[in-house]
Design a protein around this motif. Sequence first.
Motif, short mmCIF file in Angstrom:
data_model
loop_
_atom_site.label_atom_id
_atom_site.label_comp_id
_atom_site.label_asym_id
_atom_site.label_seq_id
_atom_site.Cartn_x
_atom_site.Cartn_y
_atom_site.Cartn_z
N GLU A 54 1.03 -1.16 -0.20
CA GLU A 54 0.26 -0.21 -0.05
C GLU A 54 0.60 1.50 -0.20
N PRO A 55 0.75 2.17 -0.40
CA PRO A 55 1.26 3.42 -0.60
C PRO A 55 2.32 3.56 1.03
N GLY A 56 3.90 3.90 0.35
CA GLY A 56 4.89 4.05 0.94
C GLY A 56 4.88 2.44 2.06
N VAL A 57 4.64 1.37 1.51
CA VAL A 57 4.41 0.12 2.54
C VAL A 57 5.24 -0.80 1.25
N PRO A 58 7.30 -1.08 1.63
CA PRO A 58 7.21 -1.77 0.12
C PRO A 58 8.08 -3.85 1.02
N ALA A 59 7.44 -4.10 -0.42
CA ALA A 59 7.72 -5.67 -0.04
C ALA A 59 8.13 -6.44 -1.46
N TRP A 60 9.26 -7.48 -1.02
CA TRP A 60 9.85 -8.21 -1.80
C TRP A 60 8.50 -8.72 -1.94
N LEU A 61 8.67 -8.94 -4.13
CA LEU A 61 7.37 -10.28 -4.10
C LEU A 61 8.69 -11.30 -5.52
N VAL A 62 8.39 -12.42 -4.29
CA VAL A 62 9.05 -13.35 -5.41
C VAL A 62 8.18 -14.35 -6.08
N MET A 63 9.38 -14.01 -7.75
CA MET A 63 8.22 -14.47 -8.35
C MET A 63 9.16 -15.79 -9.55
N GLY A 64 9.80 -16.57 -8.90
CA GLY A 64 11.29 -17.03 -9.09
C GLY A 64 10.20 -18.88 -8.57
N TYR A 65 10.03 -19.89 -9.59
CA TYR A 65 9.92 -21.09 -8.58
C TYR A 65 10.40 -21.47 -7.18
N ARG A 66 11.75 -21.70 -8.05
CA ARG A 66 12.86 -22.06 -6.98
C ARG A 66 12.71 -21.00 -6.07
N GLU A 67 13.00 -19.79 -6.41
CA GLU A 67 13.04 -19.19 -5.17
C GLU A 67 11.72 -19.12 -3.81
N LEU A 324 8.59 -10.83 2.84
CA LEU A 324 8.98 -11.41 1.23
C LEU A 324 7.07 -11.40 0.70
N ILE A 325 6.80 -11.42 -0.55
CA ILE A 325 5.41 -12.20 -0.38
C ILE A 325 5.77 -12.98 -1.58
N LEU A 326 4.89 -14.13 -1.33
CA LEU A 326 4.47 -15.50 -2.26
C LEU A 326 4.25 -14.99 -3.84
N GLY A 327 4.88 -14.97 -4.83
CA GLY A 327 4.11 -14.86 -5.56
C GLY A 327 3.70 -15.91 -6.47
N ILE A 328 3.17 -16.52 -6.01
CA ILE A 328 2.44 -18.02 -6.16
C ILE A 328 2.48 -17.54 -7.98
N ALA A 329 1.14 -16.47 -8.64
CA ALA A 329 0.57 -16.67 -9.96
C ALA A 329 2.02 -16.20 -10.92
N ALA A 330 3.10 -15.51 -10.33
CA ALA A 330 4.25 -15.50 -11.79
C ALA A 330 5.33 -16.58 -11.40
N ALA A 331 5.45 -17.36 -9.93
CA ALA A 331 6.35 -18.65 -10.12
C ALA A 331 5.55 -19.77 -11.05
N ASN A 332 4.46 -19.52 -10.30
CA ASN A 332 3.48 -20.89 -11.62
C ASN A 332 3.95 -20.44 -14.27
N ASP A 333 4.37 -19.08 -13.41
CA ASP A 333 4.26 -18.87 -15.40
C ASP A 333 5.63 -18.57 -15.52
N ASP A 334 6.53 -19.03 -13.92
CA ASP A 334 8.53 -18.83 -14.23
C ASP A 334 8.54 -19.79 -15.39
N PRO A 335 9.16 -18.37 -16.72
CA PRO A 335 9.67 -19.75 -18.09
C PRO A 335 10.31 -20.64 -17.19
N ALA A 336 11.15 -20.89 -16.27
CA ALA A 336 12.28 -21.86 -15.66
C ALA A 336 11.69 -22.79 -15.76
N ILE A 337 9.95 -23.03 -15.80
CA ILE A 337 9.62 -24.82 -15.52
C ILE A 337 8.42 -24.30 -15.99
N ARG A 338 8.28 -23.54 -17.10
CA ARG A 338 6.62 -23.22 -17.70
C ARG A 338 7.08 -22.18 -19.24
#
Length: 423
Positions: A54-67, A324-338
């Motif tokens: 939300e405004p001013g609140v940063p986070a890491w979005l983890v988008m790699g399947y392995r990560e 760290l946020i679990l970027g589930i949709a992005a990780a499912n679409d990680d080119p390394a596995i898909r």
Amino acid sequence: MNRPSPLSPPPECPAHSPGAELLPLSAATGAPEPREVYRRLREQWGNVARVELEPGVPAWLVMGYRELLTITRQEQVFSRDARNWRDLNEGVVPPHSGLLPMMAWRANVIGADGPEHRRLRQPLDDGVARIDQRKARRQVQSVCTELIARFSQQGRADLVTDYATIVPMLSIASLFGLDSAEGQELLRALLALFGSAGDSQDGNRHFEEILVDALRRRQENPTDDLTTAFINHPNLRNESERIQSMAVMISSGTEGVNAWTSLTLRLMLTDPRFAARMHGGRLGVDDALDEALWRDPPMNNMPARYALRDTELGGRHIRRGDVLILGIAAANDDPAIRPDDTAGEPGNRAHLAFSAGPHVCPAQVPARLITRTAVNTVLHLLPDMRLAIPAEKVAWHPSPWTRIPVSLPVEFSAARIPALGSR
Ligand code: HEM
């Protein structure tokens, strides 16, 4: 693709350019095609991106399947306990932030690590393993049929508000031995609890009262439901822990099943290739459910893990206390596995829709049972159902986490559906 080198962000890295704008996470979940947004983010950042909750609140979005597997499996580095979140402790997250209903620490299985987590988790796994699936399927089918009977004679309905929002609560409540009226009460209390209408305290109190009542009734009259299983479990030390375990199962389950049902029905109603594969018998309902979990996982992004020490992940320097946020949709679409995004392979369940590691969703079997029954029953009873608005007009509830359509208005030939008992 050029990946950033470990620990040294590229010069254009937005986290290091003063005033650079970070992507608000809800802009991705609310986009017509979130995978496109995550793909652009991956091009810019690699597998671990800086975003804004939300405004001013940063986070890491983890988008790699392995990560993502790394952060969910290494709890000695990535804790589930929000009391380790630096921005919360230092007041960067305001006390009334809309993030807190999902992210604030509570004394339950979700906020625990290590042996305390395993102690609280075992009753959930044992309870789920004891569910009588045939009985549960009959209960869910009767819930679904009753709901469809309420609107079937009108020839039109909203599959989200009239169906997918209600089925999960009534079904999960029935696993705990609660009847339909109590399930409806719980749903109203939960909506108040997570709503912003100022009645969230009342919602919380009422939610607990219903569970305490159910627990005490079962103490007098034990049976084969989940409430009885929690009463008898040696790991749960007192009434408060039993209530917390019931509450966590009921509140975690309803949103996920609602989203999974809505997203699968939406795929069927809006994607002609998908519908053709189903009608042609090349795709069964279970395959359709899996396809939805790959393409549109209900928890698009899931909070959260908190770094217990400085570390490196996907070439990014993570500081102690970062979220760290679990970027589930992005990780499912990680080119390394898909590598391609054509129709998925039926039967492939290596997606991360239920997460991984010690906190992996304990209720995958009942969640599938409920969702499959909800989808099957409506397809069977309203076979000529079609979407009443153009596919691109489907709008999304704003949330950084889930992706639930606001409504799915459908039309069908009006029919009178007899109650299950009278057939
Ligand atoms: C009957 C329905 C469901 C129930 C009762 C349920 C319950 C739970 C509970 C209690 C947890 C916390 C486990 C722990 O911390 O050890 C959990 C985690 C999780 N659930 Fe479910 N769930 C249900 C359906 C779903 C559905 C449909 C999805 C999405 C497909 C889902 C996705 C997840 C995810 C991603 C996590 C893991 C979070 C993490 O790793 O931090 N759940 N679920």
